[in-house]
Each structure stands twice: as C-alpha cells, then as structure tokens.
Design a protein around this motif. Structure first.
Motif: not given
Length: 142
Positions: A28-38
C-alpha cells in the motif's frame, strides 16, 4: 485441453497474480508498475547489471529498458554508474531506498504464495512448476 484454454488460463493467472500483488496491504502506498518491479527484483538478485542484461531477463528491447532505468533512477530507486569493463554502457544497481522496499515485497509475495497454494498439495505444485517451465521454455525457443 483446447488451445484457447491454455491462453485463457495463463492470462487469467497472470492478471489475478498481478491484481492481488498490487492490491496487497504490504505494498500500500507504493506506486511501482509491475514491469519496474521486475527490473528491481532482477537487480536485487544480481546486485548490478547492464541495460542489455536487464532487457534479456525481462524480454524487452534495450531502448525500452533504458527508458525504464532512467525513470527508476529519477525516482531514486536505482543508481546508474559507468561500466568499468565497457565505457559505452552503464551498470544499474539498487539504492538503499529500493532495498528497503523489498522487505515489503517479500511479505506481500509470501502472503500471496500462501493464498495461491492453499489446497494445492506439494506434488501438484512441483508438477505445476515443471509444466509451466517447459511451456515457457518452448515459447522462448530454448
């Protein structure tokens, strides 16, 4: 199983996993797209990598990855340093800020794994991973 059913099941599983992970209270509160998370996960595991290595891992072209790395750098999540072995390229590495995020990510993934595998016995899970890996290998040509 019908050919279309395979794509339906895989797409649904992918969407369900992404939706559950993005909606987890730990993130919650993290705004990181899944591609960036990868990308961040790859750098977490490898410590440093060139844009070319990142591109190969996440199956995106180098130009796209370079833009994503610049975005992550601008957000203070990675540092880009000159590559001492090749002056034409950079090395990407996580910042301390990004490393602290991973305790939250690991907690979210552990909860997701527990939920996803409830009522799935160990042998079924082993078979699932073997079959998924074979299908992935077939599709990636290797």
């Amino acid at each position: 199983m019908e050919q279309q059913k395979l794509t339906d099941v895989v797409f649904k599983l992918s969407i369900d996993l992404g939706t559950q992970l993005e909606g987890s209270p730990e993130l919650d509160g993290l705004d990181i797209p899944l591609i960036n998370m990868r990308i961040l996960r790859f750098l977490y595991e490898e410590e440093t990598a060139t844009p070319l290595a990142v591109a190969g891992t996440i199956n995106r072209d180098r130009g796209h990855v370079t833009r994503l790395l610049q975005e992550l750098s601008a957000n203070g999540l990675i540092a880009l340093k000159p590559n001492p072995q090749d002056g034409r390229s950079k090395l990407a590495m996580l910042t301390a800020k990004a490393r602290t995020i991973f305790s939250r990510v690991h907690a979210a993934e552990a909860r997701l794994y527990d939920r996803a595998t409830q009522d799935v016995d160990k042998q079924e899970l082993i078979t699932f991973f073997k079959v998924a890996q074979k299908i992935s290998s077939n599709l990636s040509g290797g």
